[in-house]
Design an enzyme around this catalytic site. Structure first.
Site, short mmCIF file in Angstrom:
data_model
loop_
_atom_site.label_atom_id
_atom_site.label_comp_id
_atom_site.label_asym_id
_atom_site.label_seq_id
_atom_site.Cartn_x
_atom_site.Cartn_y
_atom_site.Cartn_z
N ARG A 197 32.21 51.14 41.80
CA ARG A 197 33.43 51.95 41.89
C ARG A 197 33.52 52.65 43.23
O ARG A 197 34.58 53.16 43.60
CB ARG A 197 33.47 53.02 40.79
CG ARG A 197 33.37 52.55 39.34
CD ARG A 197 34.38 51.49 39.00
NE ARG A 197 33.79 50.17 39.11
CZ ARG A 197 34.48 49.05 39.13
NH1 ARG A 197 35.80 49.08 39.05
NH2 ARG A 197 33.88 47.88 39.23
N LYS B 104 41.23 40.51 42.12
CA LYS B 104 41.60 39.64 41.01
C LYS B 104 43.04 39.85 40.56
O LYS B 104 43.73 38.89 40.23
CB LYS B 104 40.65 39.84 39.83
CG LYS B 104 40.74 41.19 39.16
CD LYS B 104 39.81 41.29 37.96
CE LYS B 104 39.88 42.65 37.31
NZ LYS B 104 41.20 42.95 36.74
N THR B 105 43.51 41.13 40.56
CA THR B 105 44.89 41.37 40.15
C THR B 105 45.86 40.69 41.11
O THR B 105 46.87 40.12 40.70
CB THR B 105 45.18 42.87 40.07
OG1 THR B 105 44.21 43.49 39.20
CG2 THR B 105 46.57 43.14 39.53
N ASP C 121 43.44 38.38 31.79
CA ASP C 121 42.65 39.23 32.69
C ASP C 121 41.47 39.80 31.91
O ASP C 121 41.54 39.95 30.69
CB ASP C 121 43.54 40.36 33.21
CG ASP C 121 42.88 41.15 34.32
OD1 ASP C 121 41.88 40.66 34.89
OD2 ASP C 121 43.36 42.25 34.62
N GLU C 122 40.38 40.12 32.61
CA GLU C 122 39.19 40.72 31.99
C GLU C 122 38.70 39.87 30.81
O GLU C 122 38.40 40.37 29.73
CB GLU C 122 39.48 42.16 31.52
CG GLU C 122 40.04 43.07 32.59
CD GLU C 122 39.00 43.51 33.61
OE1 GLU C 122 37.88 42.97 33.58
OE2 GLU C 122 39.30 44.39 34.44
N GLN D 2 30.52 42.38 34.51
CA GLN D 2 31.20 43.60 34.09
C GLN D 2 31.52 43.60 32.60
O GLN D 2 32.41 44.31 32.14
CB GLN D 2 32.49 43.80 34.90
CG GLN D 2 32.26 43.99 36.39
CD GLN D 2 33.52 44.36 37.14
OE1 GLN D 2 34.06 45.45 37.00
NE2 GLN D 2 34.00 43.44 37.95
#
Length: 768
Positions: free
Chosen positions: A647, A85-86, A270-271, A300
């Protein structure tokens, strides 16, 4: 001029294609003077430039490319864990600047931690080959601070207001609770602050139209008034104010909102699943007439306890009916075995927009599960397992639901001499020594900061007793002046002892000296001069001989931090304090090299490790406590488990114990977490203490009871169906069986419907 000349040379890039003349982007003069366009000139790229840009676009997968080049308007990117995503955000910004001629100055990119914002800024600058980017890339709180510095008069604050951190707030609230009249019922300072924070997200200035529902609420309302009066008099804001007051300004003052809309025509968030009410209002107010590009993952969303609202992302298509939605489902981090387990767990949630992670990586070790007799055996297994498998400590992370589980694991690692780092202990900037020094610095910048003065009034001891302090407090209150001003005027106050008057005058001289030094010296030199003048190291050394060395090292480390900050950017004391006010837990954590990382599952978000252990997967612990099957809190616990699992890059190990001491009480007969059952026993490899797999018959241990498999003509979670009226959709939840089977389906249009499967005109397109 050198800066703008460099940008004129570098500022043009091209679309793919040999010898194609493309619009370039360049700035000349003051970017602020350009009303929204750029001077566009047609240039032909060199062969190397075309190859570089082509490579960057080709390395994006098809969905990523579609998201990066999405047309103007509202866009929602549902980005699964590890889906890049980044990279998509960076490429989107580069695409806007390089291909569409958007001035970089009009980009506003918002995220949640300084660490993430710094990484985004570095990567974007490198991507467009500039040393400095005039876009605003930062956190919601840093953006709020930036806005409020310019609009401070609207909220009755001077421009040099200070920002209270958690410790400052708690210290203030403890004092206010003590000072409450006896007719108010007692509440804990932390509960009062939690009440204030929750209310503030909805309304920074509540009208209190209804009477309080309980004596506790009556007390909290009184504390609200006293707390905010103190902040106002001290020219201070708290951390929540940075976003809630910014949202308030945009909602109540259209001229303010429009000014920032004109400046920022492209908003990237973002997020997005972590936004609270005030952050949502900031994004909506700026994005309604601009290009709003939000990236997030409802699976998330794990911060409802601090105000995050998952409905912000679930309802995006309703808030912006013309929104385009893209799903990033290809994972570049984990093995398929890890993804299968994580997908299976989170698929049991109802409140989802629906996606299934996959990877093109072949193979992958099975996800292992170990059931211990007690917490000691669990910790011993984890420590021995790391050594037995020859894992490098720096490649390993151990996650737990709550910090109380860390102690036993720490002991096991210490006995085996395995180095480890616990994330989430005492924060560096929360240490007493640092808070003392910062109080002096803050008071020099803002003389109205009474709380800082109360902190260092007798640090080091200077002879201002309780009676003198009370007299000075009362003097300041009656005259409506700051406490520091009361100190300035105390020489003529006979109610204050002679010794205290001399001490107060000396303290005023010290604060004035810091203020003078700050105008001519760097921050580190200003701090060093202060420490020498108040003999602070001597004070630390004699106050606690056992800990003096460590405490002096903390002081010296702060000087180093000041110098490092100066090396990164030349800022004055006020800007230095402003940036420290925005430091968060995650920002302080850095990879410590060859040490095992221990942290809570909440802290793990945004990180990744080769090998992950998750301990304490038991009912009433993870999930934290019992919930109904459709409880929103249970769904968040499940999302937290999903975050922890994803993770892991290479291997994932899950553990539970049948006996564990929690809060001083030993609990026996503990049951494994329902999440292990939901993962599917066919996806887990149960292992013995020595790490060897158990037989298939033992694999049933995680499940108390496995639900019957659906009949061949039934629907399952994750199945893709087509409805004659609503079109294509994904099954989010099923209940019942046979003719009573019902399915909750989220269709590609964004519509969610509960269908009676036997009667609905549906066909199965793809089974999960």
């Amino acid at each position: 001029m050198v800066y703008y000349a460099r940008r004129m040379v570098r500022g043009f890039f091209a679309r793919i294609g040999k010898g194609v003349a493309v619009p370039g982007v360049w700035w000349c003069g003051d970017p602020a003077a350009q009303p929204g366009g750029t001077d566009r000139s047609h240039n032909t790229l060199s062969k190397n430039e075309r190859r570089s840009y082509s490579f960057l676009m080709i390395t994006l997968n098809e969905t990523q490319q579609a998201a990066v080049t999405a047309p103007d308007g509202p866009v929602l990117i549902l980005a699964g864990a590890g889906s890049g995503k980044t990279r998509v955000i960076i490429e989107r910004m580069a695409h806007l600047v390089e291909d569409r001629g958007v001035p970089a100055r009009s980009l506003l990119a918002l995220t949640f931690t300084n660490k993430a914002a710094g990484e985004m800024s570095r990567r974007f600058a490198k991507r467009i080959e500039l040393d400095y980017v005039p876009s605003f890339l930062g956190t919601f709180h840093s953006f709020g601070l930036w806005v409020l510095r310019r609009e401070a008069h609207q909220v009755e604050r001077p421009r040099n207001f200070i920002v209270f951190d958690d410790g400052d707030q708690l210290s203030l609230m403890k004092r206010l609770v003590k000072e409450l009249p006896k007719n108010f019922i007692a509440v804990s300072p932390r509960d009062a602050l939690g009440y204030i924070s929750r209310i503030k997200q909805a309304e920074p200035f509540p009208a209190w139209e209804n009477p309080p529902e309980s004596p506790e609420e009556e007390t909290c309302r009184e504390l609200w008034v006293r707390y905010h009066d103190t902040l106002r008099k001290g020219a201070a804001l708290d951390f929540d104010d940075l976003t809630s007051l910014t949202a308030f300004l945009f909602e109540r003052f259209p001229e303010v909102r429009d000014r920032y809309r004109d400046r920022f025509r492209n908003i990237l968030v973002d997020e997005y699943q972590d936004t609270n009410r005030s952050q949502y209002l900031i994004a909506r107010n700026l994005g309604e007439q601009s290009n709003l590009f939000v990236v997030g993952d409802e699976d998330q969303s794990i911060y409802s306890w601090r105000g995050a609202d998952i409905n912000n992302i679930l309802d995006f298509a309703q808030d912006f009916p013309e929104a385009q939605v893209y799903r990033l489902e290809e994972n570049y981090r984990s093995t398929q075995t890890v993804l299968d387990v994580a997908n299976a767990v989170v698929a049991h949630n109802v409140n989802r927009l629906g996606k299934t992670l996959f990877t093109k990586q072949a193979g992958g070790d099975p996800v292992r599960c170990f059931f211990a007799e007690d917490a000691g055996e669990e910790a011993a297994f984890v420590a021995d397992d790391m050594q037995r498998r020859g894992l490098s400590p720096g490649s390993v992370a151990l996650f737990y639901r709550t910090h109380t589980l860390a102690r036993v694991v720490e002991e096991a690692l210490r006995i085996r001499q395995i180095p480890y780092t616990v994330v989430g202990g005492i924060k560096f900037y929360s240490r007493k020594e640092i808070k003392d020094i910062l109080a002096y610095l803050r008071l020099a910048v803002n003389p109205a900061d009474d709380e800082s003065l109360r902190r260092i009034m007798n640090v080091p001891p200077r002879g201002i007793g309780n009676a003198s302090r009370e007299e000075l407090d009362e003097y300041a209150r009656l005259r409506h002046i700051s406490l520091l001003q009361a100190f300035r005027e105390c020489e003529m106050n006979d109610a204050v002892s002679t010794r205290a008057r001399h001490a107060a005058a000396e303290l005023v001289e010290i604060i004035d000296g810091v203020a003078r030094d700050a105008t001519v010296k760097p921050v580190a030199a200003t701090v060093e001069t202060l420490l020498q003048r108040i003999h602070y190291r001597d004070y630390v050394e004699h106050s606690d001989e056992k800990e003096s060395r460590n405490r002096i090292e903390v002081v010296n480390e702060f000087i180093v931090a000041c110098r490092q900050h100066e090396a990164r950017k030349e800022v004055g004391l006020e800007e230095f304090l402003q940036e420290l006010a925005l430091v968060s837990d995650v920002d302080n954590w850095e990879d410590k090299g060859e040490t095992v990382t221990l942290m809570t599952c909440h802290c793990a978000k945004g990180l990744e490790f080769d090998h992950v252990y998750i301990v304490g997967l038991e009912e009433d612990l993870f999930p934290m406590s019992r919930f109904d099957d459709e409880d929103d809190d249970l769904e968040e616990e499940r999302r937290l488990c999903y975050v922890a699992m994803t993770r892991a890059r290479k291997t994932l190990t899950l553990t539970a114990a049948s006996s564990r001491m929690l809060y001083g009480v030993t609990n026996k007969g503990r049951r494994p977490s329902r999440f292990l059952n939901e993962a599917g026993r066919e996806r887990l490899q149960v292992v013995e203490f020595n790490g060897e797999p158990k037989g298939r018959e033992s694999a049933a241990k995680p499940a108390e009871k496995e639900s019957a498999a659906p009949s061949p003509d039934a629907l399952g979670i994750g199945d893709v169906i087509r409805h004659a009226r609503f079109g294509r959709g994904v099954v989010l939840y099923v209940k019942g069986s046979g003719p009573k089977l019902q399915a909750r389906v989220r269709f590609d249009s964004g519509r969610v419907a509960m269908l009676m499967v036997a009667l609905a005109p549906v066909e199965i397109v793809k089974r999960r």
